[in-house]
Write an enzyme that holds these catalytic residues in place. Structure first.
Site, PDB file in Angstrom:
ATOM      1  N   ARG A  30      52.424  88.150  90.808  1.00  0.00           N
ATOM      2  CA  ARG A  30      52.744  88.543  92.182  1.00  0.00           C
ATOM      3  C   ARG A  30      53.814  87.635  92.771  1.00  0.00           C
ATOM      4  NH1 ARG A  30      49.549  92.589  93.606  1.00  0.00           N
ATOM      5  NH2 ARG A  30      47.452  92.621  92.702  1.00  0.00           N
ATOM      6  N   ASP A  31      54.766  88.252  93.480  1.00  0.00           N
ATOM      7  CA  ASP A  31      55.789  87.469  94.175  1.00  0.00           C
ATOM      8  C   ASP A  31      55.117  86.630  95.261  1.00  0.00           C
ATOM      9  OD1 ASP A  31      59.140  87.898  94.534  1.00  0.00           O
ATOM     10  OD2 ASP A  31      58.052  86.852  96.126  1.00  0.00           O
ATOM     11  N   ILE A  32      55.542  85.377  95.367  1.00  0.00           N
ATOM     12  CA  ILE A  32      54.920  84.449  96.314  1.00  0.00           C
ATOM     13  C   ILE A  32      55.267  84.799  97.757  1.00  0.00           C
ATOM     14  CG2 ILE A  32      56.759  82.710  96.458  1.00  0.00           C
ATOM     15  CD1 ILE A  32      54.566  80.590  95.915  1.00  0.00           C
ATOM     16  N   ASN A  88      68.309  91.564  90.375  1.00  0.00           N
ATOM     17  CA  ASN A  88      69.490  90.995  91.012  1.00  0.00           C
ATOM     18  C   ASN A  88      70.277  90.144  90.018  1.00  0.00           C
ATOM     19  OD1 ASN A  88      68.808  92.034  93.606  1.00  0.00           O
ATOM     20  ND2 ASN A  88      67.348  90.364  93.880  1.00  0.00           N
ATOM     21  N   VAL A  97      66.436  82.980  91.578  1.00  0.00           N
ATOM     22  CA  VAL A  97      65.827  82.314  90.428  1.00  0.00           C
ATOM     23  C   VAL A  97      66.557  82.779  89.176  1.00  0.00           C
ATOM     24  CG1 VAL A  97      63.716  81.941  89.117  1.00  0.00           C
ATOM     25  CG2 VAL A  97      63.592  82.177  91.606  1.00  0.00           C
ATOM     26  N   HIS A 101      64.351  88.748  86.138  1.00  0.00           N
ATOM     27  CA  HIS A 101      63.059  89.303  86.512  1.00  0.00           C
ATOM     28  C   HIS A 101      63.265  90.656  87.155  1.00  0.00           C
ATOM     29  CE1 HIS A 101      64.686  86.528  89.529  1.00  0.00           C
ATOM     30  NE2 HIS A 101      64.258  87.386  90.443  1.00  0.00           N
ATOM     31  N   HIS A 103      61.860  93.157  89.830  1.00  0.00           N
ATOM     32  CA  HIS A 103      60.977  93.288  90.989  1.00  0.00           C
ATOM     33  C   HIS A 103      60.358  94.682  90.966  1.00  0.00           C
ATOM     34  CE1 HIS A 103      62.657  89.874  93.535  1.00  0.00           C
ATOM     35  NE2 HIS A 103      63.674  90.050  92.708  1.00  0.00           N
TER      36      HIS A 103
HETATM   37  P1  AMP Z   1      65.627  86.917  93.197  1.00  0.00           P
HETATM   38  O1  AMP Z   1      66.217  86.762  94.572  1.00  0.00           O
HETATM   39  O2  AMP Z   1      65.849  88.291  92.610  1.00  0.00           O
HETATM   40  O3  AMP Z   1      66.040  85.806  92.258  1.00  0.00           O
HETATM   41  O4  AMP Z   1      64.063  86.836  93.398  1.00  0.00           O
HETATM   42  C1  AMP Z   1      63.339  85.658  93.277  1.00  0.00           C
HETATM   43  C2  AMP Z   1      61.934  85.949  93.747  1.00  0.00           C
HETATM   44  O5  AMP Z   1      61.077  84.966  93.207  1.00  0.00           O
HETATM   45  C3  AMP Z   1      61.762  85.946  95.258  1.00  0.00           C
HETATM   46  O6  AMP Z   1      61.278  87.221  95.685  1.00  0.00           O
HETATM   47  C4  AMP Z   1      60.745  84.816  95.488  1.00  0.00           C
HETATM   48  O7  AMP Z   1      59.847  85.116  96.526  1.00  0.00           O
HETATM   49  C5  AMP Z   1      60.039  84.740  94.140  1.00  0.00           C
HETATM   50  N1  AMP Z   1      59.456  83.452  93.810  1.00  0.00           N
HETATM   51  C6  AMP Z   1      60.044  82.228  93.887  1.00  0.00           C
HETATM   52  N2  AMP Z   1      59.194  81.275  93.479  1.00  0.00           N
HETATM   53  C7  AMP Z   1      58.045  81.909  93.119  1.00  0.00           C
HETATM   54  C8  AMP Z   1      56.788  81.478  92.612  1.00  0.00           C
HETATM   55  N3  AMP Z   1      56.529  80.177  92.389  1.00  0.00           N
HETATM   56  N4  AMP Z   1      55.838  82.403  92.357  1.00  0.00           N
HETATM   57  C9  AMP Z   1      56.072  83.699  92.586  1.00  0.00           C
HETATM   58  N5  AMP Z   1      57.241  84.181  93.055  1.00  0.00           N
HETATM   59  C10 AMP Z   1      58.203  83.293  93.328  1.00  0.00           C
END
Ligand code: AMP
Length: 116
Positions: A30-32, A88, A97, A101, A103
């Site tokens: 799950r996204d944080i 992205n 990140v 990944h 979404h």
């Molecule tokens: P992006 O902008 O596509 O790189 O998305 C990165 C996503 O990672 C964002 O939606 C963040 O909320 C999510 N995220 C960052 N750190 C964590 C974490 N430790 N656990 C879960 N999701 C995370």
């Protein structure tokens, strides 16, 4: 060698995350900071920083992202209503990140694709 991100630590279970699925190729958690009632990230276990570094050898893991997305959407009960899959890339894509990944977003109407 690309630098590891927090996602590698989640994959290795070195830091906590709400992991919904894991196999030898991918991990889903799950996204944080959820942007919709269902917001799950599905990541290849191998570190690929961005789509720009995708190679043919990654095709099996990247294909698995979609079969797992399909399963998790069904598990979340959002398959019929629908959902959105987003990946992205780099700054203009809004990537934060640098471990690719997918979404999986759903649970409500998501509106237009791009906010201006
Ligand atoms: P992006 O902008 O596509 O790189 O998305 C990165 C996503 O990672 C964002 O939606 C963040 O909320 C999510 N995220 C960052 N750190 C964590 C974490 N430790 N656990 C879960 N999701 C995370």
């Amino acid at each position: 060698m690309a630098e590891e991100t927090i996602f590698s630590k989640i994959i290795r279970k070195e830091i906590p995350a709400d992991i919904l699925y894991q196999d030898e190729l991918v991990t889903a958690f799950r996204d944080i900071s959820p942007k919709a009632p269902t917001h799950i990230l599905i990541v290849p276990n191998v570190l690929i920083p961005t789509v720009n570094e995708v190679e043919a050898e990654h095709e099996q893991a990247l294909g698995r992202l979609f079969t797992v997305a399909r399963k998790l959407a069904a598990d979340a009960g959002i398959a019929e209503d629908g959902y959105r899959l987003i990946m992205n890339c780099n700054r203009h894509g809004g990537q934060e990140v640098y471990h690719i990944h997918l979404h999986l977003l759903g649970g409500q109407p998501l509106g237009p694709l791009l906010a201006h």
